[in-house]
Design an enzyme around this catalytic site. Structure first.
Site, PDB file in Angstrom:
ATOM      1  NE  ARG A 193       6.488  -1.168  -1.765  1.00  0.00           N
ATOM      2  CZ  ARG A 193       6.803  -0.256  -1.855  1.00  0.00           C
ATOM      3  NH1 ARG A 193       7.868   0.177  -2.909  1.00  0.00           N
ATOM      4  NH2 ARG A 193       6.515   0.917  -0.882  1.00  0.00           N
ATOM      5  CB  ALA A 215       0.218   5.378  -3.571  1.00  0.00           C
ATOM      6  NE  ARG A 237      -1.521  -3.616  -1.824  1.00  0.00           N
ATOM      7  CZ  ARG A 237      -0.567  -3.220  -1.465  1.00  0.00           C
ATOM      8  NH1 ARG A 237       0.479  -2.535  -2.192  1.00  0.00           N
ATOM      9  NH2 ARG A 237      -0.243  -2.982  -0.009  1.00  0.00           N
ATOM     10  CG  ASP A 242      -0.391   3.866   0.497  1.00  0.00           C
ATOM     11  OD1 ASP A 242      -0.134   3.064  -0.633  1.00  0.00           O
ATOM     12  OD2 ASP A 242       0.211   3.999   1.323  1.00  0.00           O
ATOM     13  CG  ASN A 274       2.700   5.968   4.194  1.00  0.00           C
ATOM     14  OD1 ASN A 274       2.548   5.762   3.269  1.00  0.00           O
ATOM     15  ND2 ASN A 274       3.544   5.983   5.208  1.00  0.00           N
ATOM     16  CE  LYS A 275       2.872  -0.762   3.790  1.00  0.00           C
ATOM     17  NZ  LYS A 275       1.772  -1.784   3.519  1.00  0.00           N
TER      18      LYS A 275
HETATM   19  O1  MRU Z   1       2.272  -2.082   1.081  1.00  0.00           O
HETATM   20  P1  MRU Z   1       3.027  -1.023   0.034  1.00  0.00           P
HETATM   21  O2  MRU Z   1       4.509  -1.340  -0.005  1.00  0.00           O
HETATM   22  O3  MRU Z   1       2.408  -0.616  -1.347  1.00  0.00           O
HETATM   23  O4  MRU Z   1       2.862   0.410   0.712  1.00  0.00           O
HETATM   24  C1  MRU Z   1       3.425   1.378   0.552  1.00  0.00           C
HETATM   25  C2  MRU Z   1       3.230   2.737   1.211  1.00  0.00           C
HETATM   26  O5  MRU Z   1       2.630   2.781   2.627  1.00  0.00           O
HETATM   27  C3  MRU Z   1       3.948   3.855   0.818  1.00  0.00           C
HETATM   28  O6  MRU Z   1       4.479   4.763   1.887  1.00  0.00           O
HETATM   29  C4  MRU Z   1       3.065   4.621   0.027  1.00  0.00           C
HETATM   30  O7  MRU Z   1       2.290   4.169  -0.942  1.00  0.00           O
HETATM   31  C5  MRU Z   1       3.647   5.897  -0.604  1.00  0.00           C
HETATM   32  S1  MRU Z   1       4.742   5.506  -1.892  1.00  0.00           S
HETATM   33  C6  MRU Z   1       5.367   6.833  -2.644  1.00  0.00           C
END
Ligand code: MRU
Length: 316
Positions: free
Chosen positions: A52, A54, A86, A220, A230-231
């Protein structure tokens, strides 16, 4: 578990007949590799967050597509199953498009190497944003695990630490899947960077106490105007940071910029199973949110530090 940096190949690699990922669902307690022997198995590893983040999702998709080509799979079907794994991280489609005309292992490995190189360049640019004795806060995991090596936001923290500018990192645990408490804390421990895990709900309190100098996150998908997904929880941090006049920095490679999406309103937000939050009661589980450009002090890509208005400053 001794201190050692994971090499890009230990995080994800393409071997003969399989894409091999370090299963991030089992970290930090167990280091277990997952072998994916078809595009569908790679898609499942992405959907279930064995891999996981991005950029790492993009690298996995690239390797999955090259694997499918090498196995003689129907490439149209392989593209679809990977693309549908996703919806929010634009790196997924970006990477598949990079391999559309040349679905070779060499092309996929070059894409991986380039992502790691982007991270190192972003770290250098981002370190310039840190003052002496900086106390930073980060959310989710945007480290080497999330990019296939080195890290974006965690790469920035690492570069600032190596430049003697970083004193401490607050790590948002990042419910419901705890990417902060499990993965970011583990990476910072491995790097020897002082840190403490906090409840997501403790961040605003620490800001009010002057314990946070800046917030550093990944992304993302970044829309053409700078709105950044983002998350889940990042937007709330941005609102609290604006109230306390604390800068929020987004560190993300150009592979995460989606110039075809004008604003954040056009970014698809993944809805995940409510059971990740509660298996007893009904639950609602959006996995990402969008921070509007006006709440982002700077976006750092491998090409430099970009300031508002992002329509003009972001690389095309
Ligand atoms: O659901 P996830 O764990 O894939 O979410 C990841 C994030 O939100 C990260 O902050 C984002 O992908 C950047 S990763 C360099």
């Amino acid at each position: 578990m001794g201190r050692r940096n994971l090499s890009p190949e230990q995080i994800i690699r393409l071997e003969a007949g399989a894409v091999v990922v370090l299963d991030q669902r089992r970290l930090p307690d167990e280091e277990v590799e997952l072998r994916c022997e078809s595009a569908a198995e790679v898609a499942d590893a992405i959907r279930t967050l064995a891999v996981r983040g991005a950029p790492a999702i993009g690298v996995a998709a690239a390797y999955g597509y090259a694997l499918a080509a090498g196995r003689g799979e129907d490439l149209g079907a392989a593209y679809r199953v990977l693309a549908e794994s996703r919806p929010t991280a634009v790196n997924l489609i970006w990477a598949l498009e990079q391999l559309r005309d040349d679905p070779s292992p060499e092309r996929a490995r070059a894409l991986h190497t380039a992502e790691v190189d982007r991270c190192k360049r972003m770290g250098t640019h981002a370190s310039a944003l840190f003052g002496p004795d900086t106390k930073a806060l980060t959310h989710c995991n945007a480290g080497g695990l999330a990019t296939g090596g080195y890290g974006s936001a965690v790469g920035a923290l690492r570069a600032a630490w190596e430049d003697g500018l970083l004193a401490h990192v607050w790590v948002g645990e990042t419910r419901p899947l705890l990417q902060g408490a499990r993965l970011t804390a583990w990476e910072l421990e491995t790097l020897g960077i002082p840190h403490a895990v906090i409840a997501d709900s403790a961040a605003a309190h620490l800001m009010s106490r002057g314990e946070v100098d800046c917030i550093v996150t990944g992304a993302d998908r970044i829309a053409a105007n700078g709105d950044s997904a983002n998350k889940i929880g990042t937007y709330g941090l941005a609102v609290a940071a604006a109230h306390h006049r604390i800068p929020l920095y987004v560190v993300a490679p150009t592979s995460t910029i989606d110039q075809a999406t004008p604003t954040g309103a056009g970014i698809p937000i993944e809805e995940r199973d409510g059971a990740e939050i509660s298996t007893r009661f009904p639950a609602h589980n959006p996995a990402f949110d969008v921070t509007p450009a006006e709440l982002i002090a700077a976006i750092v890509t491998e090409e430099g530090v970009h300031r508002p208005p992002y329509e003009e400053s972001l690389p095309r």
